[in-house]
Design an enzyme around this catalytic site. Structure first.
Site, short mmCIF file in Angstrom:
data_model
loop_
_atom_site.label_atom_id
_atom_site.label_comp_id
_atom_site.label_asym_id
_atom_site.label_seq_id
_atom_site.Cartn_x
_atom_site.Cartn_y
_atom_site.Cartn_z
CD GLU A 1 -3.48 0.50 -0.02
OE1 GLU A 1 -2.86 1.44 -0.41
OE2 GLU A 1 -4.21 0.21 0.01
NE ARG B 1 -5.44 -1.50 9.14
CZ ARG B 1 -5.76 -1.48 7.63
NH1 ARG B 1 -4.86 0.28 8.02
NH2 ARG B 1 -5.74 -1.86 6.77
CG ASN C 1 -6.47 1.68 4.85
OD1 ASN C 1 -5.81 1.45 5.35
ND2 ASN C 1 -7.17 2.11 4.02
CG ASN D 1 -8.23 2.51 0.42
OD1 ASN D 1 -7.46 2.70 0.03
ND2 ASN D 1 -9.24 1.88 0.57
CG ASP E 1 -7.29 -0.45 -1.57
OD1 ASP E 1 -7.27 0.40 -0.99
OD2 ASP E 1 -6.81 -1.35 -1.55
#
Length: 332
Positions: free
Chosen positions: A49, A143, A145, A195, A243
């Site tokens: 990521e 959390r 991202n 995201n 995403d």
């Protein structure tokens, strides 16, 4: 017959992929175009990521979220370096800090931490906590991202609920702006999975993905105040989960789909899909333009839930005929 080892499978697969060109259809010009997809050496991740191309070092920085690992692909060496972030469970994004060589802003749980890493050593350390959000017990399973700096060096990053059982039904995420010398600003609440994000400052537009909404929203955007308004859906897919995201110099956005084998190139002014870039693995996580001319699209993927090779590989896509925009370091 003796079974082939995983390293042999990977070697054979990578050798084959180095020779493969994928053709796709350009919907605007109604003509075929070719692009080439190749895996980066030693770029495997569980959940890759947060790709960030750093012009100064000619390197692609990215993370492996669930194992708290930092990675750097050196363009000149054609080599990927790995480092474990000591004492942390997650590393959700990585952005170089402006004016501080070897320092990075990294998302860890609900903290933005400053990490020291030389880009080569197998270990990296947290030096300090810059910010912390959602401190209450009700956010214990949240959390950070995706995160990225805008052109002014402000860090935009959001949270998500990290319990797989209720991942798509619990909307405890928020999107924040972290600006040096100022309190943390909440841009948006009631988010499922915060995201992908990117900006078109020339057009005063901000693009944001809440993956649980299965779409990309465009906002009118005040670059000075970060005020967003007038949301409009510019991409939606009924089954492919959006995403990470980036933008090219022409204002077209590129959306990775976690369940779709595909990066979509979209003209947000018309909401039309211009190109579908197909990959040999399902979980495509994020994208960033890089390379000396900013004309290489780097793509991270995931092998979560035992996806077969080449899932988890990090790819480069060449031959797209476009350039991206320089990515900004963070001021923090």
């Amino acid at each position: 017959m003796r079974c082939m080892g995983k390293w042999q499978e990977r070697k054979q697969f990578n050798n084959a992929w180095n020779k493969i060109y994928y053709k796709s259809h350009n919907l605007i010009n109604n003509c075929a175009m070719s692009y080439k997809i190749e895996p980066l050496p030693n770029g495997d991740t569980l959940i890759g990521e947060g790709p960030h191309w750093d012009i100064e070092t000619q390197s692609l920085y990215f993370v492996d979220i669930d194992v708290a690992k930092l990675l750097r692909y050196d363009y000149k060496e054609n080599k990927t370096y790995h480092a474990v972030l000591e004492g942390e469970k997650f590393a959700s994004f990585i952005t170089p800090v402006e004016g501080e060589k070897g320092k990075f802003a990294v998302g860890c749980d609900r903290r933005v931490v400053i990490v020291a890493w030389d880009g080569v050593s197998p270990k990296a350390k947290v030096e300090r906590v810059a910010h912390e959000v959602q401190k209450g017990e009700e956010f214990a399973l949240n959390r950070l991202n995706d995160g990225k700096a805008d052109a002014r060096g402000r860090l935009f990053a959001g949270t998500m609920y990290n319990d797989q059982k209720d991942l798509f039904s619990t909307r405890k995420g928020e999107l924040y702006v972290f600006e040096k010398g100022k309190p943390v600003k909440t841009l948006k609440s009631n988010i499922g999975i915060s995201n992908g994000l990117t900006w078109n400052e020339k057009a005063n537009k901000f693009y944001f993905i809440d993956s649980t909404d299965y779409d990309v929203k465009e906002f009118d955007y005040d670059c000075e105040t970060c005020v967003t308004c007038n949301p409009k859906v510019v991409f939606q897919h009924s089954s492919h989960l959006p995403d990470g995201m980036t933008i090219d110099a022409d204002g077209n956005i590129y959306v990775a789909t976690f369940t779709g084998h595909t990066v979509y190139k979209i003209d947000p002014s018309t909401a039309k899909v211009l190109l579908e870039i197909k990959f040999p693995c399902k979980q495509i996580t994020s994208v960033a333009f890089g390379g000396p001319n900013l004309d290489i699209l780097y793509v991270t993927t995931s092998k979560l839930n035992d996806q077969p090779p080449p899932a988890g590989s990090t790819f480069k896509v060449t031959g797209l005929g476009v350039k991206g925009l320089p990515m900004s370091k963070v001021r923090i």
